[in-house]
Design a protein around this motif. Structure first.
Motif, PDB file in Angstrom:
ATOM      1  N   HIS A 188      35.006  46.781  10.352  1.00  0.00           N
ATOM      2  CA  HIS A 188      34.935  45.204  10.653  1.00  0.00           C
ATOM      3  C   HIS A 188      35.771  44.624  11.238  1.00  0.00           C
ATOM      4  N   PHE A 189      35.729  43.790  12.040  1.00  0.00           N
ATOM      5  CA  PHE A 189      37.217  43.112  12.953  1.00  0.00           C
ATOM      6  C   PHE A 189      37.789  42.329  11.989  1.00  0.00           C
ATOM      7  N   GLY A 190      38.908  42.230  12.249  1.00  0.00           N
ATOM      8  CA  GLY A 190      40.300  41.103  12.083  1.00  0.00           C
ATOM      9  C   GLY A 190      40.011  39.446  13.306  1.00  0.00           C
ATOM     10  N   VAL A 191      41.076  38.509  12.805  1.00  0.00           N
ATOM     11  CA  VAL A 191      41.409  37.428  13.623  1.00  0.00           C
ATOM     12  C   VAL A 191      42.722  37.993  13.606  1.00  0.00           C
ATOM     13  N   GLY A 192      43.173  37.935  14.696  1.00  0.00           N
ATOM     14  CA  GLY A 192      44.591  38.737  14.513  1.00  0.00           C
ATOM     15  C   GLY A 192      45.863  37.449  14.393  1.00  0.00           C
ATOM     16  N   ALA A 196      54.622  34.126  17.279  1.00  0.00           N
ATOM     17  CA  ALA A 196      54.833  33.907  18.974  1.00  0.00           C
ATOM     18  C   ALA A 196      56.530  34.872  19.767  1.00  0.00           C
ATOM     19  N   TYR A 197      57.211  35.125  19.208  1.00  0.00           N
ATOM     20  CA  TYR A 197      58.566  35.972  19.154  1.00  0.00           C
ATOM     21  C   TYR A 197      59.028  36.966  18.409  1.00  0.00           C
ATOM     22  N   GLU A 198      57.598  37.656  17.793  1.00  0.00           N
ATOM     23  CA  GLU A 198      57.888  38.592  18.242  1.00  0.00           C
ATOM     24  C   GLU A 198      56.261  40.412  18.504  1.00  0.00           C
ATOM     25  N   GLY A 199      55.291  39.082  19.879  1.00  0.00           N
ATOM     26  CA  GLY A 199      54.677  39.835  20.064  1.00  0.00           C
ATOM     27  C   GLY A 199      54.050  41.341  19.195  1.00  0.00           C
ATOM     28  N   ARG A 200      53.335  40.893  17.997  1.00  0.00           N
ATOM     29  CA  ARG A 200      52.649  41.886  17.417  1.00  0.00           C
ATOM     30  C   ARG A 200      51.918  41.486  16.529  1.00  0.00           C
ATOM     31  N   VAL A 201      50.406  41.510  16.270  1.00  0.00           N
ATOM     32  CA  VAL A 201      49.824  41.124  15.469  1.00  0.00           C
ATOM     33  C   VAL A 201      49.736  41.811  13.798  1.00  0.00           C
ATOM     34  N   PHE A 202      50.189  41.394  13.055  1.00  0.00           N
ATOM     35  CA  PHE A 202      50.766  41.716  11.262  1.00  0.00           C
ATOM     36  C   PHE A 202      48.866  42.462  10.935  1.00  0.00           C
ATOM     37  N   GLU A 214      47.448  49.312   3.349  1.00  0.00           N
ATOM     38  CA  GLU A 214      48.281  48.724   4.926  1.00  0.00           C
ATOM     39  C   GLU A 214      46.500  48.989   5.692  1.00  0.00           C
ATOM     40  N   VAL A 215      46.578  47.739   6.484  1.00  0.00           N
ATOM     41  CA  VAL A 215      44.698  47.915   7.027  1.00  0.00           C
ATOM     42  C   VAL A 215      45.041  47.417   8.641  1.00  0.00           C
ATOM     43  N   ARG A 216      44.249  47.710   9.451  1.00  0.00           N
ATOM     44  CA  ARG A 216      44.530  47.672  11.137  1.00  0.00           C
ATOM     45  C   ARG A 216      43.461  47.133  11.131  1.00  0.00           C
ATOM     46  N   LEU A 217      43.118  46.475  11.891  1.00  0.00           N
ATOM     47  CA  LEU A 217      41.607  45.673  12.088  1.00  0.00           C
ATOM     48  C   LEU A 217      41.124  45.346  13.140  1.00  0.00           C
ATOM     49  N   VAL A 220      39.080  40.548  17.950  1.00  0.00           N
ATOM     50  CA  VAL A 220      38.502  40.020  19.122  1.00  0.00           C
ATOM     51  C   VAL A 220      39.309  39.150  19.606  1.00  0.00           C
ATOM     52  N   ILE A 221      40.417  38.368  18.788  1.00  0.00           N
ATOM     53  CA  ILE A 221      40.812  37.079  18.874  1.00  0.00           C
ATOM     54  C   ILE A 221      42.041  37.340  18.171  1.00  0.00           C
ATOM     55  N   SER A 222      42.774  37.084  19.079  1.00  0.00           N
ATOM     56  CA  SER A 222      44.752  37.195  18.530  1.00  0.00           C
ATOM     57  C   SER A 222      45.034  35.291  18.390  1.00  0.00           C
ATOM     58  N   VAL A 223      46.153  34.591  17.669  1.00  0.00           N
ATOM     59  CA  VAL A 223      46.787  33.295  17.934  1.00  0.00           C
ATOM     60  C   VAL A 223      47.999  33.777  17.465  1.00  0.00           C
ATOM     61  N   ASN A 224      48.724  32.649  17.740  1.00  0.00           N
ATOM     62  CA  ASN A 224      50.070  32.386  17.082  1.00  0.00           C
ATOM     63  C   ASN A 224      50.328  31.069  16.399  1.00  0.00           C
ATOM     64  N   GLU A 225      49.073  30.040  16.357  1.00  0.00           N
ATOM     65  CA  GLU A 225      48.987  29.095  15.567  1.00  0.00           C
ATOM     66  C   GLU A 225      47.642  29.021  14.381  1.00  0.00           C
ATOM     67  N   PHE A 226      47.753  28.176  13.738  1.00  0.00           N
ATOM     68  CA  PHE A 226      47.461  28.360  12.553  1.00  0.00           C
ATOM     69  C   PHE A 226      46.262  27.623  12.433  1.00  0.00           C
ATOM     70  N   ARG A 227      45.990  26.226  13.041  1.00  0.00           N
ATOM     71  CA  ARG A 227      44.572  25.594  13.080  1.00  0.00           C
ATOM     72  C   ARG A 227      43.375  26.686  14.330  1.00  0.00           C
ATOM     73  N   SER A 228      44.100  27.213  15.313  1.00  0.00           N
ATOM     74  CA  SER A 228      42.833  28.567  15.965  1.00  0.00           C
ATOM     75  C   SER A 228      42.778  29.485  15.507  1.00  0.00           C
ATOM     76  N   TYR A 229      43.647  30.071  14.285  1.00  0.00           N
ATOM     77  CA  TYR A 229      43.471  30.558  13.584  1.00  0.00           C
ATOM     78  C   TYR A 229      42.477  31.125  12.646  1.00  0.00           C
ATOM     79  N   MET A 230      42.955  29.389  11.989  1.00  0.00           N
ATOM     80  CA  MET A 230      40.936  29.731  10.968  1.00  0.00           C
ATOM     81  C   MET A 230      39.856  28.626  11.299  1.00  0.00           C
ATOM     82  N   ALA A 231      39.913  27.900  12.780  1.00  0.00           N
ATOM     83  CA  ALA A 231      38.524  27.838  13.258  1.00  0.00           C
ATOM     84  C   ALA A 231      37.863  29.103  13.990  1.00  0.00           C
TER      85      ALA A 231
END
Length: 315
Positions: A188-192, A196-202, A214-217, A220-231
């Motif tokens: 499986h893949f995750g949306v990261g 912005a101030y931590e610079g790491r994918v949760f 804890e699962v680290r997937l 393909v993409i990681s974002v730091n803004e909710f709308r893009s995360y949902m899109a």
């Protein structure tokens, strides 16, 4: 020279970016604005602004003076209001930093209610999860998930956020429905998502009783803004975790499906924070109280909505 008046003129020039706009907003001639700033510079024996044909640029001394002057003027306005009838009707600007998820789902739909209650308050939002300089950017308060690490901030806990896991139907058709969090590690893949101030994918976190996973997937993409995360999640790029009431519309429309419902993430505390050095004015206090109430209402509404959906599914 009326120093207080000159301070008001100077701060307005900085905020508007040029003398003409400042003059228009203050309803005074441009020459009066120019003279006031020049008199202030002469009084302080330092240059506050560098003028060009198109705009003004704040000098280092000017930036420091603006920071203190804006705070003094704000506190003075609040003091005047506290000793007059405006105490019952607070007024002025409130600058708030928060994520797009809470702005879109909590504040915007209820703004008419707030404006009806407090018609003299103007709200200015800094949308995003970036780190902010509360003093330099004149931020009155911020809404932040997770326990604040900055000891210079006063933090008021307003909610515990339970994150759940979601994916788009087209993603599940392609990848299959996981039955256990460890199933996500099988291709499986995750949306990261990252601050912005931590610079790491949760990582994705799951909890069921005393068991935590804890699962680290791969993503393909990681974002730091909710709308893009949902899109990205709705587009079927991968699995994501989000607060239930921020994505309920996507679920209702069938664009997202909750997966692993028996494995919610450990609740994350939500705080309203503001600098210790800044007096919590009446205008900020009424906004903070109003926002806390709206967040609690949103959680109760989502709980009823979730209970109703589960009852229908079991029925």
């Amino acid at each position: 020279m009326d120093q207080l008046s000159a301070m008001r003129v100077f701060t307005r020039v900085v905020e508007t970016g040029n003398f003409s706009k400042a003059a228009n907003s203050l309803k005074m001639p441009k020459t009066t604005v120019t003279t006031a700033v020049q008199a202030l510079e002469a009084h302080l024996a330092t240059k506050l602004l560098n003028r060009t044909t198109r705009r003004v640029v704040v000098t280092t001394d000017g930036a420091l003076y603006y920071e203190r002057a804006a705070r003094i003027l704000s506190e003075l306005d609040e003091l005047d209001g506290s000793l007059s009838s405006s105490q019952a009707q607070p007024s002025g600007k409130v600058r708030v930093a928060l994520s797009g998820a809470f702005a879109d789902r909590i504040i915007m739909p209820a703004l008419c209610d707030f404006h009806t209650r407090y018609p003299k308050i103007q709200l200015e939002f800094d949308i995003g999860d970036r780190i902010v300089d509360y003093v330099a950017e004149n931020i009155d308060c911020a809404l932040r998930a997770g326990t604040p690490s900055d000891q210079s901030l006063v933090a008021r806990k307003v909610a515990d956020l339970e994150l759940r896991t979601y994916a788009a139907p087209i993603y599940l058709e392609r990848m299959g429905l996981p039955r256990h969090p460890r199933d996500l590690e099988k291709g499986h893949f995750g949306v990261g998502y990252m601050k912005a101030y931590e610079g790491r994918v949760f990582p994705l976190m799951f909890r069921k009783g005393d068991e935590e996973v804890e699962v680290r997937l791969d993503y393909v993409i990681s974002v730091n803004e909710f709308r893009s995360y949902m899109a990205a999640t709705v587009a079927g790029i991968g699995v994501a975790q989000a607060v239930a009431f921020t994505v309920s519309d996507y679920v209702d429309r069938g664009e997202l499906v909750e997966i692993l419902p028996d494995w919610p993430r450990e609740p994350i505390p939500l705080y309203i924070v503001y600098p210790q050095t800044r007096h919590l004015s009446n205008k900020v206090r009424v906004f903070v109280d109003w926002l806390a109430k709206k967040l609690q209402e949103a959680q109760r509404c989502e709980l009823r909505h979730d209970t109703s959906l589960r009852a229908k599914a079991e029925g």
